[in-house]
Design a protein around this motif. Structure first.
Motif, mmCIF file in Angstrom:
data_model
loop_
_atom_site.group_PDB
_atom_site.id
_atom_site.type_symbol
_atom_site.label_atom_id
_atom_site.label_comp_id
_atom_site.label_asym_id
_atom_site.label_seq_id
_atom_site.Cartn_x
_atom_site.Cartn_y
_atom_site.Cartn_z
ATOM 1 N N HIS A 52 0.812 -1.208 0.000
ATOM 2 C CA HIS A 52 0.000 0.000 0.000
ATOM 3 C C HIS A 52 0.854 1.270 0.000
ATOM 4 C CE1 HIS A 52 0.968 -0.788 4.196
ATOM 5 N NE2 HIS A 52 0.638 0.454 4.488
ATOM 6 N N ARG A 53 2.118 1.174 0.341
ATOM 7 C CA ARG A 53 2.970 2.366 0.368
ATOM 8 C C ARG A 53 3.361 2.845 -1.032
ATOM 9 N NH1 ARG A 53 5.907 3.136 5.579
ATOM 10 N NH2 ARG A 53 4.919 1.674 7.006
ATOM 11 N N ARG A 54 3.510 1.929 -1.975
ATOM 12 C CA ARG A 54 3.946 2.315 -3.318
ATOM 13 C C ARG A 54 2.940 3.243 -4.003
ATOM 14 N NH1 ARG A 54 8.186 3.687 -5.012
ATOM 15 N NH2 ARG A 54 8.963 2.071 -3.665
ATOM 16 N N PRO A 55 1.634 2.916 -4.040
ATOM 17 C CA PRO A 55 0.695 3.879 -4.638
ATOM 18 C C PRO A 55 0.662 5.202 -3.876
ATOM 19 C CG PRO A 55 -0.349 1.741 -4.428
ATOM 20 C CD PRO A 55 0.960 1.661 -3.716
ATOM 21 N N ALA A 56 0.818 5.157 -2.569
ATOM 22 C CA ALA A 56 0.818 6.404 -1.797
ATOM 23 C C ALA A 56 2.013 7.279 -2.185
ATOM 24 C CB ALA A 56 0.836 6.094 -0.307
ATOM 25 N N LEU A 57 3.177 6.675 -2.352
ATOM 26 C CA LEU A 57 4.353 7.447 -2.765
ATOM 27 C C LEU A 57 4.189 7.983 -4.180
ATOM 28 C CD1 LEU A 57 7.186 5.233 -1.257
ATOM 29 C CD2 LEU A 57 6.440 7.478 -0.471
ATOM 30 N N ASN A 58 3.592 7.185 -5.064
ATOM 31 C CA ASN A 58 3.360 7.658 -6.430
ATOM 32 C C ASN A 58 2.399 8.839 -6.457
ATOM 33 O OD1 ASN A 58 5.093 5.822 -7.606
ATOM 34 N ND2 ASN A 58 3.489 4.313 -7.965
ATOM 35 N N ILE A 59 1.359 8.767 -5.671
ATOM 36 C CA ILE A 59 0.397 9.876 -5.622
ATOM 37 C C ILE A 59 1.060 11.119 -5.049
ATOM 38 C CG2 ILE A 59 -1.712 10.668 -4.469
ATOM 39 C CD1 ILE A 59 -2.756 7.778 -4.814
ATOM 40 N N THR A 60 1.901 10.945 -4.035
ATOM 41 C CA THR A 60 2.609 12.081 -3.449
ATOM 42 C C THR A 60 3.547 12.715 -4.463
ATOM 43 O OG1 THR A 60 2.495 11.003 -1.305
ATOM 44 C CG2 THR A 60 4.064 12.803 -1.530
ATOM 45 N N SER A 61 4.247 11.897 -5.237
ATOM 46 C CA SER A 61 5.157 12.465 -6.232
ATOM 47 C C SER A 61 4.385 13.160 -7.341
ATOM 48 C CB SER A 61 6.076 11.384 -6.800
ATOM 49 O OG SER A 61 5.332 10.464 -7.571
#
Length: 138
Positions: free
Chosen positions: A69-78
């Motif tokens: 779940h962290r990977r999509p969150a980091l992508n959205i943040t970037s």
């Protein structure tokens, strides 16, 4: 049947047995008391909707365990960092209609303060009145 349900309900509420045991108790109590067959109870426990919900819970636990779940969150943040200048351009359009005076704060030139004269705009609470006034914020 109501006696077995009351028994299971009492287990559930009082936590006399673990919740997993209380929830599976009808699976072995109903056939033991002759209320229903084991096949009918097993079919009720494995209804399509229940299997779907159980599968989604298992999938969610796996996603959380492996931090997927962290990977999509980091992508959205970037993406938010990339899109921020475009949003700032939109906000800049709104700021064109404002005048910032270090002594009197922000004054909007949208007709609310007369002809755009900062002295004609009413003072906000805690601000000094334009044109002298007492000079002490209340």
């Amino acid at each position: 049947m109501l006696g077995v349900l009351a028994w299971v309900f009492l287990w559930w509420i009082t936590d006399a047995v673990p919740l997993a045991v209380a929830s599976m108790a009808p699976l072995f109590l109903f056939p033991a008391f002759g209320i229903s067959s084991a096949d009918d109870i097993a079919k009720a426990y494995m209804d399509d909707v229940i299997a779907l919900v159980l599968g989604s819970f298992i999938l969610a636990l796996a996603v959380e365990h492996y931090s997927i779940h962290r990977r999509p969150a980091l992508n959205i943040t970037s993406l938010h960092r990339v899109a921020a200048p475009a949003a700032a351009g939109h906000l800049r359009h709104d700021r064109v209609h404002q005048h910032v005076d270090p002594q009197h704060g922000v004054h909007h030139h949208d007709g609310a303060g007369g002809d755009g004269d900062p002295a004609a705009a009413p003072a906000r609470p805690g601000q000094r009145q334009a044109g002298g006034g007492s000079g002490s914020p209340s």
